[in-house]
Design a protein around this motif. Structure first.
Motif, PDB file in Angstrom:
ATOM      1  N   PRO A  16       0.701  -1.223   0.015  1.00 41.64           N
ATOM      2  CA  PRO A  16       0.097   0.137  -0.088  1.00 41.64           C
ATOM      3  C   PRO A  16       0.828   1.129  -0.046  1.00 41.64           C
ATOM      4  O   PRO A  16       0.453   2.338  -0.587  1.00 41.64           O
ATOM      5  CB  PRO A  16      -0.876  -0.060   1.366  1.00 41.64           C
ATOM      6  CG  PRO A  16      -0.848  -1.594   1.413  1.00 41.64           C
ATOM      7  CD  PRO A  16       0.547  -2.309   0.951  1.00 41.64           C
ATOM      8  N   GLU A  17       1.946   1.330   0.832  1.00 43.24           N
ATOM      9  CA  GLU A  17       2.846   2.547   0.762  1.00 43.24           C
ATOM     10  C   GLU A  17       3.552   2.664  -0.701  1.00 43.24           C
ATOM     11  O   GLU A  17       3.670   3.976  -1.062  1.00 43.24           O
ATOM     12  CB  GLU A  17       3.972   2.220   1.672  1.00 43.24           C
ATOM     13  CG  GLU A  17       3.566   2.024   3.214  1.00 43.24           C
ATOM     14  CD  GLU A  17       3.408   0.315   3.563  1.00 43.24           C
ATOM     15  OE1 GLU A  17       3.801   0.200   4.378  1.00 43.24           O
ATOM     16  OE2 GLU A  17       3.238  -0.425   2.517  1.00 43.24           O
ATOM     17  N   THR A  20       0.695   4.621  -2.688  1.00 47.87           N
ATOM     18  CA  THR A  20       0.396   5.828  -1.981  1.00 47.87           C
ATOM     19  C   THR A  20       1.820   6.768  -2.669  1.00 47.87           C
ATOM     20  O   THR A  20       1.429   7.984  -3.341  1.00 47.87           O
ATOM     21  CB  THR A  20       0.700   5.967  -0.395  1.00 47.87           C
ATOM     22  OG1 THR A  20      -0.486   5.261   0.022  1.00 47.87           O
ATOM     23  CG2 THR A  20       0.670   7.366  -0.231  1.00 47.87           C
ATOM     24  N   ARG A  21       2.929   6.378  -2.573  1.00 54.58           N
ATOM     25  CA  ARG A  21       3.939   6.966  -3.295  1.00 54.58           C
ATOM     26  C   ARG A  21       4.027   7.178  -4.730  1.00 54.58           C
ATOM     27  O   ARG A  21       4.332   8.314  -5.309  1.00 54.58           O
ATOM     28  CB  ARG A  21       5.187   6.135  -2.992  1.00 54.58           C
ATOM     29  CG  ARG A  21       6.731   6.910  -3.422  1.00 54.58           C
ATOM     30  CD  ARG A  21       6.773   8.390  -2.930  1.00 54.58           C
ATOM     31  NE  ARG A  21       8.131   8.717  -3.269  1.00 54.58           N
ATOM     32  CZ  ARG A  21       8.013  10.323  -3.179  1.00 54.58           C
ATOM     33  NH1 ARG A  21       6.968  11.058  -3.294  1.00 54.58           N
ATOM     34  NH2 ARG A  21       9.446  10.881  -3.616  1.00 54.58           N
ATOM     35  N   THR A  23       1.159   7.257  -6.559  1.00 62.52           N
ATOM     36  CA  THR A  23       0.059   8.228  -6.843  1.00 62.52           C
ATOM     37  C   THR A  23       0.593   9.564  -6.570  1.00 62.52           C
ATOM     38  O   THR A  23       0.077  10.505  -7.487  1.00 62.52           O
ATOM     39  CB  THR A  23      -1.103   7.724  -6.177  1.00 62.52           C
ATOM     40  OG1 THR A  23      -1.337   6.590  -6.102  1.00 62.52           O
ATOM     41  CG2 THR A  23      -2.138   8.836  -6.318  1.00 62.52           C
ATOM     42  N   GLN A  24       1.331   9.849  -5.648  1.00 62.11           N
ATOM     43  CA  GLN A  24       1.796  11.138  -5.159  1.00 62.11           C
ATOM     44  C   GLN A  24       2.719  11.692  -6.364  1.00 62.11           C
ATOM     45  O   GLN A  24       2.527  12.835  -6.740  1.00 62.11           O
ATOM     46  CB  GLN A  24       2.706  11.197  -3.848  1.00 62.11           C
ATOM     47  CG  GLN A  24       3.122  12.474  -3.418  1.00 62.11           C
ATOM     48  CD  GLN A  24       3.971  12.342  -2.064  1.00 62.11           C
ATOM     49  OE1 GLN A  24       4.672  11.258  -1.858  1.00 62.11           O
ATOM     50  NE2 GLN A  24       4.192  13.373  -1.627  1.00 62.11           N
TER      51      GLN A  24
END
Length: 381
Positions: A16-17, A20-21, A23-24
């Protein structure tokens, strides 16, 4: 149990991390890293920070990391340039390498007439180091040895330090496909004199379509893909920054939690082996599965079933919600037997069904209990 994923040697779930990275970066750092304006400079800064981070895990210079589309491209880059540009006339390898290496060598034989020599294997599939020395000692011309670190089908782990020492004592170049080991093992490339390695992010909970090639400084390696001057001239094309950032994030988490996750997954593997032995008489394992010379991430199981049942076994497991494989995902659509198992098993054992189960931190013992129960039923039917 609706679905159980035990094919992590083929690819892994994204952490998941990492999502997130990525997508950022997609939302905020979308400039072309080769552009000179502020958007491009921001992307370039992130690109080079990722390169430095990744290099630090292997104790090498950032300039020695070349971002690619993955392990296959990295293998091709190193092997093709070694013959085309570095003057290699003989390549020493084994019959159980990944097809990204073996098929590339076939093509190099056709295009350049390079000599390909196969080192002998022991009964468990491990490299015969004495034969390697013999082959190196009787070879003429410039040589390159290519042997994978962790075999993707049977899980054998090559002693990189010993092999590198042997290879370098004969003045040869050394390439190792480390696709199954990067993110799972610490590899100090300053200590171990390997010239070229390959890595792919999707093997350690990163995104597909991105990897890197380690290229030893001043090796003379030339590009495989031509165009722009990206990657210091080693690999043309606009860098896939969100994927590279995802790979960086995945590798950071993998190495930060390496000991804990290693212990967890190894416990799953050992539990699975024990339960299979307790529930299925005459079950056996391919390669070095029950020793420390085997990776903790997978086991290749040979089941005591009639040859006629072999072709349908994986289909039956899939119907039960169990995802696994006969071998490399790159050849899963082929009806041919595994080239790895053909190289190490006698005909009667090769006729029995062999299945590769590969584990991750997202698996549980409860899942393995279910799988053992299904295999027990199928073996007895």
């Amino acid at each position: 149990m609706n679905s159980i994923y035990l094919d992590n040697a083929a690819t892994t779930a994204l952490r998941p991390e990492v999502v997130t990275r990525m997508t950022q970066v997609l939302n905020e750092t979308y400039g072309n890293a080769s552009s000179s304006h502020s958007f491009g400079r921001a992307s370039k800064a992130l690109l080079e920070q990722c390169r430095k981070n990744i290099a630090s895990y292997f104790n090498v210079s950032a300039s020695e990391i070349v971002f690619t589309a993955g392990g296959t491209e990295s293998d091709n880059l190193a092997l093709r340039s070694a013959v085309r540009d570095l003057g290699v006339t003989e390549i020493i390898t084994s019959q159980i390498e990944h097809h990204a290496v073996l098929h590339t060598l076939d093509q190099l034989q056709k295009e350049y007439g390079v000599k390909v020599t196969y080192v002998k294997l022991k009964a468990d599939g491990s490299i015969d180091e004495e034969d390697l020395e013999s082959v190196l000692g009787h070879s003429d011309g410039k040589k390159l040895v290519t042997l994978m670190h962790v075999n993707n089908e049977i899980g054998n782990v090559l002693n990189l330090k010993n092999i590198a020492k042997i290879v370098k004592s004969y003045g040869a170049l050394f390439h190792s496909d480390t696709v199954q080991s990067v993110g799972h093992y610490k590899i100090d490339l300053k200590e171990i004199p390997i010239d070229f390695t390959a890595a792919s992010a999707h093997k350690f909970h990163g995104p597909k379509g991105v990897g890197f090639c380690f290229v030893r400084k001043e090796s003379g390696l030339k590009p495989l893909i031509f165009g722009g001057e990206q990657e210091r001239g080693h690999r043309a094309g606009t860098e896939s920054l969100h994927n590279i950032a995802g790979m960086d994030a995945a590798l950071k988490i993998a190495y930060a939690n390496l000991e804990e996750e290693h212990a967890y997954v190894l416990d799953l593997k050992n539990y699975f082996i024990t339960e299979l032995q307790n529930n299925i008489p005459n079950v056996s394992f391919n390669g070095c599965s029950e020793s420390e010379e085997s990776t903790y991430t997978l086991v290749n199981v040979r089941l005591p079933m009639a040859p006629g049942k072999a072709s349908m076994l994986q289909f039956q497991l899939d119907l039960k919600g169990i995802a696994c494989s006969r071998g490399s995902a790159c050849q899963s659509g082929s009806s041919q037997q595994s080239h790895v198992l053909k190289a190490i098993l006698p005909a009667d054992e090769l006729a029995k069904p062999s299945i590769r189960f590969s584990f991750s931190i997202y698996n549980t013992k409860e899942e393995l209990d279910y799988v053992v129960g299904v295999l027990k039923t199928l073996a007895a039917s």
